[in-house]
Design a protein around this motif. Structure first.
Motif, PDB file in Angstrom:
ATOM      1  N   ASN A 651     -15.280  50.066 -39.767  1.00 47.23           N
ATOM      2  CA  ASN A 651     -14.506  51.031 -39.007  1.00 47.23           C
ATOM      3  C   ASN A 651     -14.823  52.451 -39.463  1.00 47.23           C
ATOM      4  OD1 ASN A 651     -12.520  52.630 -37.852  1.00 47.23           O
ATOM      5  ND2 ASN A 651     -10.942  51.074 -38.037  1.00 47.23           N
ATOM      6  N   ALA A 652     -15.376  53.250 -38.568  1.00 45.91           N
ATOM      7  CA  ALA A 652     -15.812  54.599 -38.923  1.00 45.91           C
ATOM      8  C   ALA A 652     -14.657  55.561 -39.144  1.00 45.91           C
ATOM      9  CB  ALA A 652     -16.729  55.147 -37.827  1.00 45.91           C
ATOM     10  N   TYR A 653     -13.433  55.115 -38.858  1.00 48.12           N
ATOM     11  CA  TYR A 653     -12.297  56.021 -38.982  1.00 48.12           C
ATOM     12  C   TYR A 653     -11.698  56.026 -40.384  1.00 48.12           C
ATOM     13  CZ  TYR A 653     -12.197  56.164 -33.882  1.00 48.12           C
ATOM     14  OH  TYR A 653     -12.516  56.340 -32.568  1.00 48.12           O
ATOM     15  N   LYS A 654     -12.147  55.185 -41.272  1.00 54.41           N
ATOM     16  CA  LYS A 654     -11.426  54.975 -42.508  1.00 54.41           C
ATOM     17  C   LYS A 654     -11.375  56.197 -43.412  1.00 54.41           C
ATOM     18  CE  LYS A 654      -9.824  51.197 -41.442  1.00 54.41           C
ATOM     19  NZ  LYS A 654      -8.377  51.114 -41.181  1.00 54.41           N
ATOM     20  N   TRP A 655     -12.284  57.151 -43.233  1.00 50.37           N
ATOM     21  CA  TRP A 655     -12.200  58.335 -44.082  1.00 50.37           C
ATOM     22  C   TRP A 655     -10.915  59.105 -43.866  1.00 50.37           C
ATOM     23  CZ3 TRP A 655     -11.543  62.336 -40.862  1.00 50.37           C
ATOM     24  CH2 TRP A 655     -12.148  62.289 -39.602  1.00 50.37           C
ATOM     25  N   ARG A 656     -10.241  58.888 -42.727  1.00 48.26           N
ATOM     26  CA  ARG A 656      -8.968  59.579 -42.497  1.00 48.26           C
ATOM     27  C   ARG A 656      -7.934  59.184 -43.555  1.00 48.26           C
ATOM     28  NH1 ARG A 656      -8.210  60.692 -36.373  1.00 48.26           N
ATOM     29  NH2 ARG A 656     -10.290  60.402 -35.573  1.00 48.26           N
ATOM     30  N   ASP A 657      -8.034  57.938 -44.034  1.00 45.10           N
ATOM     31  CA  ASP A 657      -7.067  57.440 -45.002  1.00 45.10           C
ATOM     32  C   ASP A 657      -7.595  57.465 -46.431  1.00 45.10           C
ATOM     33  OD1 ASP A 657      -5.294  56.763 -42.875  1.00 45.10           O
ATOM     34  OD2 ASP A 657      -6.495  54.976 -42.495  1.00 45.10           O
ATOM     35  N   SER A 658      -8.784  57.993 -46.640  1.00 46.00           N
ATOM     36  CA  SER A 658      -9.388  57.972 -47.970  1.00 46.00           C
ATOM     37  C   SER A 658      -8.581  58.780 -48.965  1.00 46.00           C
ATOM     38  CB  SER A 658     -10.819  58.538 -47.908  1.00 46.00           C
ATOM     39  OG  SER A 658     -11.713  57.598 -47.386  1.00 46.00           O
ATOM     40  N   ASN A 659      -8.505  58.239 -50.167  1.00 49.80           N
ATOM     41  CA  ASN A 659      -7.877  58.956 -51.270  1.00 49.80           C
ATOM     42  C   ASN A 659      -8.939  59.757 -52.017  1.00 49.80           C
ATOM     43  OD1 ASN A 659      -5.293  57.643 -50.896  1.00 49.80           O
ATOM     44  ND2 ASN A 659      -6.264  55.805 -51.739  1.00 49.80           N
ATOM     45  N   MET A 660      -8.550  60.881 -52.521  1.00 49.14           N
ATOM     46  CA  MET A 660      -9.465  61.674 -53.343  1.00 49.14           C
ATOM     47  C   MET A 660      -9.076  61.526 -54.815  1.00 49.14           C
ATOM     48  SD  MET A 660     -10.270  64.985 -50.914  1.00 49.14           S
ATOM     49  CE  MET A 660      -8.686  65.163 -50.100  1.00 49.14           C
ATOM     50  N   HIS A 661      -8.928  60.245 -55.232  1.00 50.09           N
ATOM     51  CA  HIS A 661      -8.619  59.958 -56.639  1.00 50.09           C
ATOM     52  C   HIS A 661      -9.297  58.653 -57.044  1.00 50.09           C
ATOM     53  CE1 HIS A 661      -5.865  56.606 -55.851  1.00 50.09           C
ATOM     54  NE2 HIS A 661      -5.239  57.336 -54.936  1.00 50.09           N
ATOM     55  N   TRP A 662      -9.260  58.349 -58.339  1.00 52.78           N
ATOM     56  CA  TRP A 662      -9.848  57.118 -58.881  1.00 52.78           C
ATOM     57  C   TRP A 662      -8.825  56.463 -59.809  1.00 52.78           C
ATOM     58  CZ3 TRP A 662     -12.846  53.664 -57.368  1.00 52.78           C
ATOM     59  CH2 TRP A 662     -13.535  52.799 -58.211  1.00 52.78           C
ATOM     60  N   ASN A 663      -7.709  56.034 -59.201  1.00 57.01           N
ATOM     61  CA  ASN A 663      -6.624  55.385 -59.932  1.00 57.01           C
ATOM     62  C   ASN A 663      -6.179  54.143 -59.174  1.00 57.01           C
ATOM     63  OD1 ASN A 663      -6.495  58.181 -61.129  1.00 57.01           O
ATOM     64  ND2 ASN A 663      -4.794  57.232 -62.237  1.00 57.01           N
ATOM     65  N   TYR A 664      -6.584  52.966 -59.670  1.00 57.24           N
ATOM     66  CA  TYR A 664      -6.218  51.703 -59.035  1.00 57.24           C
ATOM     67  C   TYR A 664      -5.911  50.679 -60.127  1.00 57.24           C
ATOM     68  CZ  TYR A 664      -8.098  53.838 -54.806  1.00 57.24           C
ATOM     69  OH  TYR A 664      -8.335  54.689 -53.739  1.00 57.24           O
ATOM     70  N   GLU A 665      -5.596  49.453 -59.707  1.00 51.36           N
ATOM     71  CA  GLU A 665      -5.383  48.362 -60.656  1.00 51.36           C
ATOM     72  C   GLU A 665      -6.740  47.869 -61.167  1.00 51.36           C
ATOM     73  OE1 GLU A 665      -2.498  47.201 -61.803  1.00 51.36           O
ATOM     74  OE2 GLU A 665      -1.435  48.744 -60.624  1.00 51.36           O
ATOM     75  N   GLU A 666      -6.794  47.545 -62.455  1.00 49.23           N
ATOM     76  CA  GLU A 666      -8.044  47.079 -63.039  1.00 49.23           C
ATOM     77  C   GLU A 666      -8.563  45.863 -62.269  1.00 49.23           C
ATOM     78  OE1 GLU A 666     -10.998  48.017 -65.756  1.00 49.23           O
ATOM     79  OE2 GLU A 666      -9.060  49.026 -65.480  1.00 49.23           O
ATOM     80  N   GLY A 667      -9.836  45.932 -61.831  1.00 51.38           N
ATOM     81  CA  GLY A 667     -10.461  44.849 -61.100  1.00 51.38           C
ATOM     82  C   GLY A 667     -10.202  44.857 -59.601  1.00 51.38           C
ATOM     83  N   GLU A 668      -9.320  45.707 -59.134  1.00 48.00           N
ATOM     84  CA  GLU A 668      -9.017  45.770 -57.698  1.00 48.00           C
ATOM     85  C   GLU A 668     -10.258  46.204 -56.917  1.00 48.00           C
ATOM     86  OE1 GLU A 668      -5.809  47.998 -54.684  1.00 48.00           O
ATOM     87  OE2 GLU A 668      -5.876  48.500 -56.826  1.00 48.00           O
ATOM     88  N   GLN A 669     -10.541  45.513 -55.818  1.00 47.80           N
ATOM     89  CA  GLN A 669     -11.697  45.842 -55.000  1.00 47.80           C
ATOM     90  C   GLN A 669     -11.429  47.131 -54.221  1.00 47.80           C
ATOM     91  OE1 GLN A 669     -14.806  44.317 -54.635  1.00 47.80           O
ATOM     92  NE2 GLN A 669     -14.196  43.145 -56.448  1.00 47.80           N
ATOM     93  N   VAL A 670     -12.326  48.096 -54.363  1.00 46.24           N
ATOM     94  CA  VAL A 670     -12.149  49.424 -53.783  1.00 46.24           C
ATOM     95  C   VAL A 670     -13.389  49.797 -52.969  1.00 46.24           C
ATOM     96  CG1 VAL A 670     -11.750  51.871 -54.277  1.00 46.24           C
ATOM     97  CG2 VAL A 670     -10.703  50.114 -55.731  1.00 46.24           C
TER      98      VAL A 670
END
Length: 844
Positions: A651-670
């Motif tokens: 889906n080419a629209y996903k950049w609308r929801d993109s986060n500008m951070h690098w904070n997730y759960e360890e091992g979570e697929q990103v």
């Protein structure tokens, strides 16, 4: 100076400024009429029986003023206008005239009152104006008290608050001016300037000036016009001795020639002004200044748009006229911050969706070099469903809108708007309407897609399919269709005729959402350029069957496919993405989400990742940036392999929801999405290469990786040697404080200038923390006023008119506006558990 003398001086200064605003000096043609109004929110819609009204207990306000945005959000209100109510407002202004007003006429000019406004002076009705977006003026002269107090009263009925599909605002939300002139004068909007020849070597300027002689006898006078460039130099002069009969009005023409002119364009918005005076026996009776730009516009169906004979691609966005926490009463500085941000990612054009904007907005576009598609109406003969677009399916009181007035008022509203706006060089197109086809029911069915009249959303694949019928088949359906009292094509030609009569120099367009029927019905013939709305699939079809018609894009979702249409079709010169900035409205049933749809900026003017995406497409300079989002929330298929690229049908629209951070759960697929204008990008996690992606395998110009989250540093690199660019985001820890910044620390003491204050949570390394929030409070010590607060989140339903709020993405905005008194203002930002931050402003 001792304390008592200082206090007396400050009091005297305040009294002087107050007197200056209340007392109108008739020696000036235009006087600011925004200060010292009284306001009251009425309980019902009844027009007052006694005018003027006792207003001792009313609020003291200054204009522009929007009473809708002052109220609280509630799910009891309509989502179509952002869950804010309307109301009925009463305004009064007390003023006196100073000096000799004999042989003078006095007018009041309202740039916009939303809506259904009625006006009185000293109890005498001046008139009304139902449309909230059109300027209007009245002659006060017959009703003025020349030596005693006057009271101007305005009744604003916005009780039908869900009359649009977006937040409209309510009240006297644009500027007001008092205009004082000799009986021999140039009327309001009394000039029209054209530049029929505009080259680097020479320009010819044609100026039409209307002169109004309200004396009973003929008048002899000299019409003197000076053309002044942007450095103050006089570059041309014309003096004509003229005669005008009494009680008469006439248009006089003056022509000028300028060698080596400074042309107006989007990169060098050079402005000129024509200063026109009426001189009688050596006395200047009236002076009228017309700002303008020297530029040429040419549109070609085969090759596109030319500004000053330079091929120009229109990188446009649609905007609504409100601006977050200030509502529809938008200070010039708020618009400037937003427009500067849009320009920085390549935007060079605005579509005023779906109504005329303020004069001040167009002045700013003139100054900044932004093209404007000036749109008149969202509705014509029939109403739209304010809750779900399409045709009107509800008859409740609150949704009754402009269609109730269109038949009577359309020509007047269009005329007044054009007379005000037609000298602005930024205005390069007139748009007569937006997606009007929805309201003439048969248009959609003529295409062969829609089947069920009771379910207009059942489009039979319309949005993803090219035309299924030939033009001849669609035309046969159109001819056979049952039509109502009003015919779309006839109304379109009527509007086009009115527009061309007032301005033959610009092209006409309209936003066609069912262009298949519009092209065969004659609707398209009414305008010069057919602007398609979300119908890229119709472009090739239309070009095949109507090769001589000019077709472009007037509204689109804002994807790479939209811009590809411009790059691959020479005649298609524009896109206008929906929308450049979040706006309140079109959120029925989405409570608490009251805003959305922005591609580039949120409601507070903060950047989305889409800003980076379009900068990588539109700006010719090295660019790279990183966005991230969890696979589980992305809508993408799970690849299951670290680093594997997502499928091409992602889906080419996903950049609308993109986060500008690098904070997730360890091992979570990103999902990692990199925006860049380089052909190859390499991604690194904590120094380890995760491989490269190439533009050739990224059909939507987004370089993607799917990786398990690992705390640390994510880096994207592209280019070679001195042209190498790098983007980096890092995992942040708990916030230990926050920063406070202001875009301006020196303001003018004019009651209008603004400064934007932003707080941002930071961790121990000073990195912005975007995944945690805190409550902030702003304290202002000094003579300035807080316009409000916001955090930009679409689900933020905290009151705008406050000095405190909880942040979103760790940040929040407060806007401060100057008053009339010079001095020092200290702004403190506080949050429990963190050190208070402070900034000092100088108001001069």
């Amino acid at each position: 100076m001792n304390k008592r003398n200082l206090t007396s001086l400050l009091l005297l200064t305040f009294c002087f400024f107050t007197w200056a605003q209340e007392t109108i000096n008739t020696s000036n043609r235009e006087t600011d009429f925004n200060f010292n109004w009284k306001f009251h929110l009425q309980d019902d819609t009844t027009l007052p029986t006694t005018i003027p009204i006792a207003d001792t207990n009313w609020r003291d306000i200054r204009l522009p003023h929007d009473f809708g945005v002052e109220q609280s959000f509630s799910k009891e209100f309509e989502g179509c206008t952002g869950y804010l109510p309307g109301g009925v407002g009463l305004y009064q202004k007390h003023f006196k005239l100073q000096g000799n007003t004999d042989n003078k006429n006095v007018y009041v000019l309202f740039d916009g009152v939303y809506n259904n406004a009625t006006f009185w002076l000293n109890g005498k009705k001046l008139g009304e104006n139902p449309y909230g977006y059109s300027p209007v003026y009245f002659d006060l002269t017959p009703h003025l008290n020349k030596t005693s107090e006057n009271i101007l009263t305005v009744h604003v009925d916005h009780s039908r608050y869900a009359d649009s599909r977006w937040y409209t605002g309510g009240g006297i939300y644009r500027n007001v001016k008092l205009i004082t002139v000799n009986k021999l004068h140039i009327p309001v909007w009394g000039t029209f300037i054209k530049t029929p020849v505009a080259t680097k070597e020479k320009a010819t300027i044609n100026l039409e000036t209307t002169v109004n002689n309200q004396w009973s006898k003929k008048s002899k006078f000299t019409l003197v016009t000076k053309i002044i460039d942007n450095t103050g130099n006089e570059v041309a002069l014309k003096e004509d001795k003229l005669t005008l009969k009494g009680n008469n009005k006439q248009v006089f023409t003056q022509d000028f020639s300028v060698l080596n002119p400074k042309l107006w364009d989007t990169k060098n918005p050079n402005m000129y002004k024509a200063v026109t005076s009426i001189v009688h026996k050596g006395e200047v009776l009236d002076t009228y200044t017309t700002p303008f730009g020297i530029r040429s516009l040419r549109f070609d169906a085969k090759s596109g748009f030319y500004l000053n004979e330079e091929p120009t691609l229109v990188k446009g966005v649609c905007l609504h006229h409100a601006a977050g926490l200030v509502g529809a009463a938008v200070p010039k500085g708020v618009w400037k911050r937003r427009l500067q941000a849009l320009q920085a990612c390549g935007v060079n054009a605005i579509r005023t969706a779906h109504n005329p904007y303020s004069e001040e907005f167009l002045e700013l576009c003139d100054e900044m070099g932004i093209l404007v598609q000036n749109e008149f109406f969202d509705e014509w003969d029939y109403a739209k469903d304010k809750r779900k677009n399409y045709h009107d399916r509800n008859t409740d009181y609150i949704t009754r809108g402009y269609v109730e007035h269109f038949q009577k008022w359309a020509k007047s509203d269009l005329t007044r708007t054009m007379l005000r706006d037609r000298n602005h060089p930024s205005v390069f197109q007139w748009s007569i309407g937006n997606e009007i086809e929805w309201t003439y029911l048969h248009y959609r069915y003529d295409t062969g897609f829609w089947k069920d009249p009771n379910n207009p959303q059942a489009a039979g694949g319309y949005w993803g399919s090219a035309p299924i019928l030939s033009p001849e088949e669609i035309k046969a359906n159109y001819d056979a269709a049952k039509k109502g009292e009003h015919i779309l094509t006839e109304t379109a030609h009527k509007l086009a005729k009115w527009t061309r009569a007032l301005d033959p120099t610009r092209v006409l367009t309209t936003n066609m959402v069912v262009p298949q029927t519009s092209m065969v019905s004659g609707y398209a013939n009414a305008v010069d350029i057919s602007g398609f709305s979300y119908r890229n699939l119709d472009i090739a079809w239309a070009n095949k069957h109507w090769p001589d018609r000019h077709i472009t894009i007037n509204e689109n979702p804002g994807t790479w496919d939209d811009w590809k249409q411009v790059l691959e079709n020479p005649g298609v010169f524009s896109i206008f993405m929906w929308t450049g900035i979040d706006y309140m409205g079109e959120r029925d049933g989405d409570w608490p989400e009251k805003s959305g749809w922005g591609d580039l900026l949120d409601l507070a003017g903060f950047k989305y990742q889409g800003w980076n995406y379009f900068k990588s497409i539109w700006v010719d300079e090295p660019h790279i940036s990183i966005g991230t989002l969890p696979v589980a929330k992305s809508g993408f298929k799970q690849t299951g392999i670290s680093g594997q690229q997502l499928p091409e049908n992602s889906n080419a629209y996903k950049w609308r929801d993109s986060n500008m951070h690098w904070n997730y759960e360890e091992g979570e697929q990103v999902v990692v999405e990199v925006c860049s204008n380089y052909s190859i990008v390499e991604l690194f996690l904590n120094g380890r290469s995760l491989g490269s992606r190439s533009m050739s395998e990224s059909p939507d110009r987004l370089f993607r990786w799917t990786i398990p989250f690992e705390a640390g540093t994510l880096t994207a690199k592209a280019g070679f040697g001195s042209q190498k660019v790098t983007a980096q985001i890092q995992t942040t820890s708990k916030p230990v404080g926050f920063t406070l910044t202001a875009d301006k620390t020196i303001l003018e003491a004019n009651g209008y200038d603004v400064s934007h204050f932003v707080v941002q949570l930071v961790d121990a390394n000073g990195l912005p923390v975007k995944t945690e929030n805190a409550k902030f409070e702003f304290e202002v010590d000094g003579d300035a006023r807080v316009l409000g607060v916001d955090n930009g989140a679409r689900n933020n339903i905290q009151d705008f008119k406050s000095n405190s709020l909880t942040s979103a993405k760790g940040r929040a905005l407060m806007i401060l506006q100057s008053n009339l008194n010079p001095g020092t203002v200290k702004v403190k930002a506080k949050s429990e558990g963190f050190e208070t931050q402070e900034i000092t402003l100088q108001i001069k």
